[in-house]
Design a protein around this motif. Structure first.
Motif, PDB file in Angstrom:
ATOM      1  N   ALA A 104       8.612 -41.374   5.744  1.00  0.00           N
ATOM      2  CA  ALA A 104       9.607 -41.235   6.590  1.00  0.00           C
ATOM      3  C   ALA A 104      10.192 -41.799   6.516  1.00  0.00           C
ATOM      4  CB  ALA A 104       9.272 -41.363   8.144  1.00  0.00           C
ATOM      5  N   ASP A 105      12.016 -41.598   6.535  1.00  0.00           N
ATOM      6  CA  ASP A 105      13.000 -42.580   6.641  1.00  0.00           C
ATOM      7  C   ASP A 105      13.028 -43.784   7.272  1.00  0.00           C
ATOM      8  OD1 ASP A 105      16.695 -43.230   5.424  1.00  0.00           O
ATOM      9  OD2 ASP A 105      15.989 -44.160   6.795  1.00  0.00           O
ATOM     10  N   CYS A 106      12.851 -45.508   7.427  1.00  0.00           N
ATOM     11  CA  CYS A 106      12.425 -46.304   8.290  1.00  0.00           C
ATOM     12  C   CYS A 106      13.646 -46.135   8.618  1.00  0.00           C
ATOM     13  CB  CYS A 106      12.395 -47.197   7.602  1.00  0.00           C
ATOM     14  SG  CYS A 106      13.770 -48.167   7.262  1.00  0.00           S
ATOM     15  N   PRO A 126      14.996 -52.517  -0.683  1.00  0.00           N
ATOM     16  CA  PRO A 126      15.684 -52.025  -1.851  1.00  0.00           C
ATOM     17  C   PRO A 126      16.889 -53.373  -1.326  1.00  0.00           C
ATOM     18  CG  PRO A 126      16.490 -51.072  -0.072  1.00  0.00           C
ATOM     19  CD  PRO A 126      14.710 -51.130   0.226  1.00  0.00           C
ATOM     20  N   HIS A 309       3.786 -49.865  -9.028  1.00  0.00           N
ATOM     21  CA  HIS A 309       5.225 -50.270  -7.997  1.00  0.00           C
ATOM     22  C   HIS A 309       6.326 -51.091  -9.338  1.00  0.00           C
ATOM     23  CE1 HIS A 309       8.626 -50.089  -5.453  1.00  0.00           C
ATOM     24  NE2 HIS A 309       8.582 -48.759  -4.719  1.00  0.00           N
ATOM     25  N   LEU A 312       6.346 -54.599  -6.847  1.00  0.00           N
ATOM     26  CA  LEU A 312       4.770 -54.052  -6.935  1.00  0.00           C
ATOM     27  C   LEU A 312       4.597 -56.165  -6.182  1.00  0.00           C
ATOM     28  CD1 LEU A 312       2.059 -53.286  -5.677  1.00  0.00           C
ATOM     29  CD2 LEU A 312       1.111 -54.527  -7.443  1.00  0.00           C
ATOM     30  N   GLY A 339       7.272 -49.023   0.283  1.00  0.00           N
ATOM     31  CA  GLY A 339       6.477 -49.406  -1.570  1.00  0.00           C
ATOM     32  C   GLY A 339       5.488 -48.492  -2.206  1.00  0.00           C
ATOM     33  N   SER A 342       1.679 -52.847  -0.793  1.00  0.00           N
ATOM     34  CA  SER A 342       1.249 -54.247  -0.811  1.00  0.00           C
ATOM     35  C   SER A 342       0.630 -55.436   0.624  1.00  0.00           C
ATOM     36  CB  SER A 342       1.729 -54.845  -1.962  1.00  0.00           C
ATOM     37  OG  SER A 342       3.803 -54.636  -1.283  1.00  0.00           O
ATOM     38  N   GLU A 358       7.179 -45.057   4.153  1.00  0.00           N
ATOM     39  CA  GLU A 358       7.923 -44.966   2.230  1.00  0.00           C
ATOM     40  C   GLU A 358       8.637 -44.201   2.842  1.00  0.00           C
ATOM     41  OE1 GLU A 358       8.764 -47.370  -0.416  1.00  0.00           O
ATOM     42  OE2 GLU A 358       9.233 -45.322  -1.311  1.00  0.00           O
ATOM     43  N   LYS A 359      10.203 -43.595   2.115  1.00  0.00           N
ATOM     44  CA  LYS A 359      10.725 -42.660   2.348  1.00  0.00           C
ATOM     45  C   LYS A 359      10.490 -41.624   0.416  1.00  0.00           C
ATOM     46  CE  LYS A 359      15.558 -43.881   0.758  1.00  0.00           C
ATOM     47  NZ  LYS A 359      16.738 -44.009   1.132  1.00  0.00           N
TER      48      LYS A 359
HETATM   49  C1  LIG Z   1      11.564 -53.606  -3.523  1.00  0.00           C
HETATM   50  S1  LIG Z   1      10.543 -51.645  -2.965  1.00  0.00           S
HETATM   51  C2  LIG Z   1       9.421 -52.174  -1.833  1.00  0.00           C
HETATM   52  C3  LIG Z   1       7.507 -52.678  -2.772  1.00  0.00           C
HETATM   53  C4  LIG Z   1       6.796 -52.994  -2.009  1.00  0.00           C
HETATM   54  N1  LIG Z   1       6.814 -54.238  -1.623  1.00  0.00           N
HETATM   55  C5  LIG Z   1       5.847 -52.844  -2.827  1.00  0.00           C
HETATM   56  O1  LIG Z   1       4.474 -54.059  -3.279  1.00  0.00           O
HETATM   57  O2  LIG Z   1       5.283 -52.281  -3.267  1.00  0.00           O
HETATM   58  C6  LIG Z   1      11.228 -50.567  -1.723  1.00  0.00           C
HETATM   59  C7  LIG Z   1      10.604 -49.670  -1.638  1.00  0.00           C
HETATM   60  O3  LIG Z   1      11.639 -49.333   0.051  1.00  0.00           O
HETATM   61  C8  LIG Z   1      11.749 -47.642  -0.560  1.00  0.00           C
HETATM   62  N2  LIG Z   1      12.606 -47.847   0.589  1.00  0.00           N
HETATM   63  C9  LIG Z   1      14.271 -47.258   0.350  1.00  0.00           C
HETATM   64  N3  LIG Z   1      14.721 -47.217   1.647  1.00  0.00           N
HETATM   65  C10 LIG Z   1      14.125 -46.700   2.716  1.00  0.00           C
HETATM   66  C11 LIG Z   1      14.204 -46.282   2.929  1.00  0.00           C
HETATM   67  N4  LIG Z   1      15.563 -45.810   4.116  1.00  0.00           N
HETATM   68  N5  LIG Z   1      13.295 -46.170   4.197  1.00  0.00           N
HETATM   69  C12 LIG Z   1      11.835 -46.513   3.874  1.00  0.00           C
HETATM   70  N6  LIG Z   1      11.609 -46.812   2.497  1.00  0.00           N
HETATM   71  C13 LIG Z   1      12.613 -47.049   1.892  1.00  0.00           C
HETATM   72  C14 LIG Z   1      11.922 -47.877  -1.867  1.00  0.00           C
HETATM   73  O4  LIG Z   1      11.052 -46.373  -2.096  1.00  0.00           O
HETATM   74  C15 LIG Z   1      10.765 -48.443  -1.720  1.00  0.00           C
HETATM   75  O5  LIG Z   1       9.647 -47.631  -2.832  1.00  0.00           O
END
Ligand SMILES: C[S@@+](CC[C@H](N)C(=O)[O-])C[C@H]1O[C@@H](n2cnc3c(N)ncnc32)[C@H](O)[C@@H]1O
Length: 389
Positions: A104-106, A126, A309, A312, A339, A342, A358-359
């Motif tokens: 979902a979108d958080c 992000p 990822h 990660l 993501g 993790s 995670e979206k």
């Molecule tokens: C920096 S990464 C996180 C990686 C994670 N720490 C890992 O170790 O796998 C940020 C993640 O947030 C997700 N993301 C971005 N906007 C989002 C939202 N509005 N809702 C949920 N997930 C979102 C992205 O697809 C991405 O996978």
């Protein structure tokens, strides 16, 4: 409107006013109506900043309805909920042990959670908002252009792509400010008092994220320094290496800030601990407080092979942080930007319940296999980076 007049109010005030006028209205408002009402609240306010918040926060906070009218997604202060609001459009799609991951979108997911259900947040969002857009992800996957760059290989190893935050424009930085402000505002009521919120950042944008979280009502509790070679900065001037061999354009970054915030406690910390099980940080050992500098190698290849990822984070670091945020080991840890999962894997490894959102469908699928594999991953700790010693 002159520049001097337009800077009379910090950005948080404009956002607050927009949120307030929308929440107080029972029906969707046009930009002109919002503009007029915000001016009534704040006095002279530049129309451009109102328009830009409306544009940017759609669809996270505001919905653009028919005929260019806007309504808040989160109708805390009243206003009839639409039929769509009744129906969650995500599935509790994946469970692994005590971890639950939602696709979902958080922003959407958080608004639909019950109040006071989350005891701690550890997340790596992000940083620049556009690096996880479909367009930038495509550029990263094809290795061409965009915000992602491939750092030079290091020790003969091919490096993972890194987002290039120096390319962010003033407008994108302003977008970032609004994003984190709105995110924290939505999150606050869902946290129990005393819940810690730990947010990964980087030295170029952490000041923005930090002030947005504080403006939204979270209490700053310091920063954890993840001592790691990030491979950001340190380069000589582009296309002029030979001319300026002794120059670096900016410092080579060897640390990563993880911002530490807390929802204000109810009464004294001891009262909060008894009632909500939160308010403090769990010590690695009774004679050792949780420290704010953690040595951390970059995520190892063996770990990246379990979940590929691009951002990660390593289990050795995350398990120490996740363990600390539930002082009594009770409650639920959330990672709204999960993501490859993790944080959820780290929670599993230390025996905590967790939820993640995670979206991106590809990362969501990756997390389904990633969480159990990363949770089983045997971390290599040394005397200096292991807070549990
Ligand atoms: C920096 S990464 C996180 C990686 C994670 N720490 C890992 O170790 O796998 C940020 C993640 O947030 C997700 N993301 C971005 N906007 C989002 C939202 N509005 N809702 C949920 N997930 C979102 C992205 O697809 C991405 O996978």
């Amino acid at each position: 409107m002159s520049q001097t007049q337009s800077t009379r109010y910090p950005p948080g005030h404009v956002r607050d006013a927009i949120l307030a006028v929308m929440s107080l209205s029972g029906s969707p408002l046009s930009v002109k109506e919002i503009d007029n009402r915000v001016r009534q609240v704040l006095g002279p306010t530049p129309t451009s900043s109102i328009r830009s918040y409306l544009r940017l926060n759609t669809p996270e906070l505001f919905m653009r309805e028919a005929r260019g009218k806007y309504a808040p997604r989160h109708r805390e202060a009243g206003g009839p909920a639409s039929a769509d609001d009744e129906q969650p459009h995500w599935q509790p799609a994946f469970r692994s042990g005590n971890a639950t991951l939602f696709h979902a979108d958080c922003f959407d997911w958080i608004t639909r959670q019950p109040d006071c259900g989350i005891h701690g947040v550890v997340t790596d969002p992000p940083y620049g908002l556009h690096e996880y857009t479909a367009q930038q992800q495509e550029k990263m996957r094809s290795g061409k252009g965009g915000v992602w760059r491939i750092p030079p290989s290091f020790d003969g190893n091919k490096r993972s792509p890194l987002p290039r935050f120096t390319t962010l424009t003033r407008q994108q930085l302003e977008d970032l400010r609004a994003f984190f402000f709105v995110w924290a505002r939505l999150l606050l009521p869902k946290l129990v008092p005393g819940a810690h919120v730990v947010v990964a950042s980087n030295p170029l944008v952490s000041y923005i994220v930090s002030s947005s979280l504080a403006d939204a009502g979270l209490e700053r509790r310091g920063e954890i320094i993840r001592l790691t070679m990030t491979l950001r900065g340190g380069d000589r001037p582009k296309a002029a290496h030979d001319e300026f061999p002794e120059i670096s354009v900016m410092p080579r970054s060897m640390w990563e800030p993880w911002l530490v915030y807390r929802k204000p406690v109810e009464g004294r910390v001891q009262d909060n601990l008894r009632r909500w099980k939160t308010g403090g940080l769990r010590r690695p050992a009774t004679d050792k407080p949780f420290g704010d500098v953690i040595e951390s190698a970059p995520t190892r290849k063996a770990e990246r092979q379990l979940a590929a990822h691009p951002s990660l984070k390593p289990q050795a670091f995350l398990r120490q942080v996740v363990r600390a945020v539930l002082p009594l080991g009770e409650g639920v840890v959330l990672d709204p930007f999960a993501g490859a999962g993790s944080t959820l894997a780290a929670a599993e490894a230390v025996g905590y319940a967790s939820m993640g959102v995670e979206k991106d469908p590809r990362f969501f699928e990756m997390a389904k296999t990633g969480i159990p594999r990363l949770a089983r991953y045997k971390v290599r700790l040394n005397a200096r980076n292991d807070q549990a010693r």
